[in-house]
Write a protein that holds these residues in place. Structure first.
Motif, PDB file in Angstrom:
ATOM      1  N   SER A 196       0.822  -1.213   0.000  1.00 36.10           N
ATOM      2  CA  SER A 196       0.000   0.000   0.000  1.00 36.10           C
ATOM      3  C   SER A 196       0.852   1.257   0.000  1.00 36.10           C
ATOM      4  CB  SER A 196      -0.921   0.010   1.216  1.00 36.10           C
ATOM      5  OG  SER A 196      -1.669   1.211   1.250  1.00 36.10           O
ATOM      6  N   MET A 225      -0.569   4.125   0.792  1.00 39.21           N
ATOM      7  CA  MET A 225      -1.282   5.046   1.685  1.00 39.21           C
ATOM      8  C   MET A 225      -1.800   4.296   2.896  1.00 39.21           C
ATOM      9  SD  MET A 225      -1.477   8.126   0.196  1.00 39.21           S
ATOM     10  CE  MET A 225      -2.969   8.975   0.724  1.00 39.21           C
ATOM     11  N   THR A 240       0.558   2.198   5.331  1.00 37.75           N
ATOM     12  CA  THR A 240       1.548   2.446   4.268  1.00 37.75           C
ATOM     13  C   THR A 240       2.683   1.441   4.365  1.00 37.75           C
ATOM     14  OG1 THR A 240       1.030   4.804   4.309  1.00 37.75           O
ATOM     15  CG2 THR A 240       3.103   4.155   3.271  1.00 37.75           C
ATOM     16  N   PRO A 269      -7.674   5.605   0.279  1.00 37.30           N
ATOM     17  CA  PRO A 269      -7.086   6.383   1.375  1.00 37.30           C
ATOM     18  C   PRO A 269      -8.109   6.620   2.477  1.00 37.30           C
ATOM     19  CG  PRO A 269      -6.642   7.412  -0.742  1.00 37.30           C
ATOM     20  CD  PRO A 269      -7.642   6.328  -1.003  1.00 37.30           C
ATOM     21  N   ASN A 275      -5.363   1.355  -7.622  1.00 39.86           N
ATOM     22  CA  ASN A 275      -5.271   2.640  -6.931  1.00 39.86           C
ATOM     23  C   ASN A 275      -4.381   2.547  -5.691  1.00 39.86           C
ATOM     24  OD1 ASN A 275      -6.404   5.426  -6.855  1.00 39.86           O
ATOM     25  ND2 ASN A 275      -7.164   4.759  -4.850  1.00 39.86           N
ATOM     26  N   TYR A 276      -3.388   3.430  -5.601  1.00 37.18           N
ATOM     27  CA  TYR A 276      -2.465   3.538  -4.465  1.00 37.18           C
ATOM     28  C   TYR A 276      -1.827   2.206  -4.085  1.00 37.18           C
ATOM     29  CZ  TYR A 276      -3.772   8.394  -3.785  1.00 37.18           C
ATOM     30  OH  TYR A 276      -3.960   9.747  -3.963  1.00 37.18           O
TER      31      TYR A 276
END
Length: 402
Positions: A49, A51, A98, A111, A132-133
Motif C-alpha cells: 500500500s 497510503m 503504508t 485512502p 489505486n495507491y
C-alpha cells in the motif's frame, strides 16, 4: 617552463590507483565501487500500500460517491511487516497501513481520507480504479537489475540503495588518505601569540578542507620549521598513514626553500616552473611509492594549484576520470590583462541571471591575498595566448566548490 597540461599529465601518469577494499557499508561512504552491484530481488519485493487506508476490491466501490457511500465490513488490520491477513474476498475490506503487503484478492487501496475511518465497518464515499495507491513489486528495481555500476561514488543516496538491496559490505576503492603539511619558520598555530615576523598557518587548514571537498580523507600535520632533517623525518613518518602527501611552502628559489632542498633527488620527486599564475613553482613525485605534491607557500597559489593538479589526481587514484572542476562561459564585468604565455587564474564572483552567467573579477589578485579568495566562488581562466579581455566579452570560468 612546463604547460599546465604537461605538468598534470606527468602527475596522472604516475599516481597509483588505490587497490579495492571490502568495507562495511558506512565505512565505504565516499568510496568508489570496484564492481557492479545488482539487486537479488525486486523492489518493492511485494505489492504494498502507498497510503494508510483500506484494501478493497475495486468493483465493490465502483458506484461509491459522497451522496451514495458504500459500506464494507473490515476484517482486520494489516501493518507494515505483518502477514496476518493473507487475502480478502469481494464484499470485504481490510484496514491497511503504508508499506503493508496487499492481501490477495484486493486490487485497490482507498485512502482513509475517502472514508469515515471505521474500524469494524467502513463507509467509503469515493470510487477507486483497480491498482489505486498500490506499489507493485519490482516497480522500483527488477530482480537482477544493476543498481550501481562499478565507478559509482557512494554518497548518501547510493549507500541507501546498497542497504535496500541487502548489501552490508561493498568492494570499493576507498577515499584517498591525504596528509597535509605546511613548512616555514614564520608559521604558528592559530590561537597562539605572534612574535614580530610571524603569521598564523592558514594553508594546512585550507588544503585539508580542500582534500575533504575533493572526496579524500584529510589529515592535517602540525607545521614544521625550515630544518631539513626535521622536514624529511616528518614526511617519512607520514608515509605509513598516507596515500598521498600535500605540502605547501619551500619550493621556490629562496636560500631556505627546505622542501625543495630535502626532496630534490629523493624518490622520483622533481621541481618545475609551470606557466600559470598563481602557482608557478611546482613539485611532484613518488616518495617510497607515495605521491607527494609540493605546492607554493602563498595561500592563493597553494589553493589554485590544489584545484588544478591535486584534485584530478585524487579522482584518478579512485579509478575515476580525472575531471577538472566544472567550467561555464560567462560575460565579463570589467577589463582584464594577463601576461603572455601564462595561464591566468583570477578570483571572481560568478552569478546567474535572465541573460545567463556573468562574472566580476575580484579587486585583489595578489597570490598572498586570501581575503579575495574567501569571497570568491569562481576562477576566471585566461589562456596563454590571451593578453587582455574586455568587459562584455565571454570568458571561461571555473566554478569553485561551495
Amino acid at each position: 617552463m612546463r604547460t599546465v597540461e604537461e605538468h598534470l599529465a606527468g602527475i596522472l601518469n604516475a599516481v597509483p590507483v588505490l587497490p579495492p577494499l571490502d568495507l562495511a557499508l558506512l565505512e565505504a561512504g565516499g568510496g568508489v565501487l570496484a564492481e557492479d552491484v545488482a539487486s537479488p530481488m525486486p523492489l518493492p519485493p511485494f505489492d504494498n500500500s502507498a497510503m494508510d487506508g483500506y484494501a478493497v476490491v475495486a468493483s465493490d466501490i465502483a458506484r461509491a460517491s459522497k451522496d451514495t457511500p458504500v459500506t464494507l465490513p473490515v476484517v482486520g488490520d494489516i501493518l507494515a511487516g505483518d502477514d496476518g491477513i493473507a487475502a480478502i474476498r469481494a464484499g470485504l475490506s481490510a484496514r491497511i497501513m503504508t508499506g503493508a503487503p496487499l492481501p490477495a484478492g484486493a486490487d485497490a487501496v482507498v485512502p482513509v481520507e475517502w472514508t469515515d475511518g471505521g474500524s469494524t465497518s467502513v463507509r467509503i464515499h469515493r470510487s477507486a480504479p483497480s491498482g489505486n495507491y498500490i506499489r507493485r513489486a519490482g516497480e522500483d528495481v527488477l530482480e537482477g537489475q544493476v543498481v550501481a555500476p562499478a565507478g559509482t561514488r557512494l554518497g548518501a543516496a547510493q549507500l541507501g540503495m546498497m542497504a535496500a538491496v541487502g548489501k552490508s559490505r561493498v568492494v570499493v576503492r576507498p577515499r584517498p588518505r591525504v596528509v597535509v603539511l605546511s613548512t616555514g619558520n614564520e608559521l604558528r598555530e592559530p590561537g597562539s601569540p605572534l612574535a614580530p615576523g610571524q603569521i598564523w598557518d592558514s594553508n594546512s587548514f585550507m588544503l585539508t578542507a580542500a582534500v575533504i571537498e575533493a572526496g579524500g580523507v584529510g589529515y592535517r600535520q602540525t607545521t614544521v620549521g625550515d630544518e631539513p632533517d626535521k622536514v624529511l623525518e616528518t614526511l617519512e613518518d607520514q608515509l605509513m598513514r598516507a596515500d598521498a602527501i600535500v605540502t605547501s611552502g619551500g619550493v621556490s628559489m629562496g636560500t631556505r626553500d627546505v622542501v625543495k632542498e630535502v626532496l630534490t633527488g629523493t624518490g622520483t620527486v622533481e621541481f618545475h616552473k609551470v606557466a600559470m599564475r598563481p602557482g608557478k613553482p611546482q613539485g611532484f613525485g613518488l616518495l617510497r611509492g607515495t605521491p607527494i605534491f609540493t605546492l607554493p607557500g602563498n595561500p592563493v597559489s597553494a589553493y589554485v594549484s590544489f584545484q588544478v593538479f591535486v584534485r584530478p589526481a585524487l579522482r584518478a587514484m579512485q579509478g575515476l576520470p580525472p575531471e577538472p572542476l566544472p567550467t561555464v562561459s560567462a560575460v565579463l564585468d570589467g577589463d582584464l590583462k594577463s601576461p603572455a604565455g601564462i595561464r591566468h587564474y583570477l578570483r571572481a564572483r560568478l552569478s546567474y541571471g535572465p541573460a545567463g552567467y556573468a562574472v566580476s573579477p575580484a579587486e585583489g589578485q595578489g597570490s598572498h591575498q586570501l581575503g579575495s579568495l574567501a569571497s570568491a566562488n569562481a576562477l576566471i581562466v585566461l589562456p596563454e595566448a590571451v593578453e587582455s579581455a574586455s568587459a562584455g566579452s565571454h570568458v571561461e570560468v571555473m566554478r569553485l566548490p561551495s
